[in-house]
Design an enzyme around this catalytic site. Sequence first.
Site, short mmCIF file in Angstrom:
data_model
loop_
_atom_site.label_atom_id
_atom_site.label_comp_id
_atom_site.label_asym_id
_atom_site.label_seq_id
_atom_site.Cartn_x
_atom_site.Cartn_y
_atom_site.Cartn_z
N GLU A 159 87.55 -13.56 66.02
CA GLU A 159 86.31 -14.22 66.45
C GLU A 159 86.53 -15.01 67.73
O GLU A 159 85.98 -16.10 67.92
CB GLU A 159 85.74 -15.11 65.34
N CYS A 184 72.36 6.64 65.97
CA CYS A 184 72.06 7.94 66.57
C CYS A 184 73.30 8.79 66.79
O CYS A 184 73.20 9.96 67.13
CB CYS A 184 71.31 7.75 67.89
N GLU A 220 74.64 -17.48 65.63
CA GLU A 220 74.09 -17.54 64.28
C GLU A 220 75.03 -16.67 63.45
O GLU A 220 74.95 -15.45 63.49
CB GLU A 220 72.67 -16.99 64.24
N TYR A 253 73.25 -8.46 61.65
CA TYR A 253 73.60 -7.79 62.90
C TYR A 253 73.88 -6.31 62.68
O TYR A 253 74.32 -5.91 61.62
CB TYR A 253 74.85 -8.43 63.54
N HIS A 255 69.23 2.31 72.62
CA HIS A 255 68.45 1.83 71.48
C HIS A 255 68.35 0.30 71.46
O HIS A 255 67.37 -0.25 70.96
CB HIS A 255 69.00 2.40 70.17
#
Length: 191
Positions: A82, A141, A165, A172, A179
């Site tokens: 992270e 896709c 968030e 997510y 897209h």
Amino acid sequence: MAKLYFRYGAMGSSKTANALMVAYNYKERGKRALLAKPKLDTREIGVMHSRIGLEEPCIYVEDLVEMSTEDLEAYDCIIVDEAQFCKKSDIEFFTHLVDDLEIPVICYGLRTDFQMHLFEGSMWLLAWADKIEELKTVCWCGSGARCNARIDSNGKMVHAGKQVEVGANERYIALCRKHHVEGKTGLEKNE
């Protein structure tokens, strides 16, 4: 020669699983790897946990930067998950570990947020890392997914809000650029 690595990928690209596998490889060879993540990741305190169930104890980056040189030199590698949530000063500290203490630092994280803006930690890692690698995943896709989309409970893209968030699959999804721009998550309900 030690290096600063930035291994980035969209949501679902197995960043944490990869970090934990690298730590395991060090351990298997009799080496010591220290796992760390920023305090901003509040999902699990003191644990680096992947979606596929791998987990190991970790410390916070904020505690890592307070460690003595002697304690740091006991490790053969520092692995940070992270890393997008790190501050510029944290990334500067990582360069100190690499350049002055000869300890490799391998950082994993997102490159951009749900609005395609760089995170602070990612920006400085992209600027200063010795080696930058993309971890791949796919869009619904089938195309390569490099974008992170924040979604609501109906699977629709959220276009505004705070940069950070904390969440996972429930908040997510990784999308290809096309897209992401079109706002099509492949999860939309009632359309």
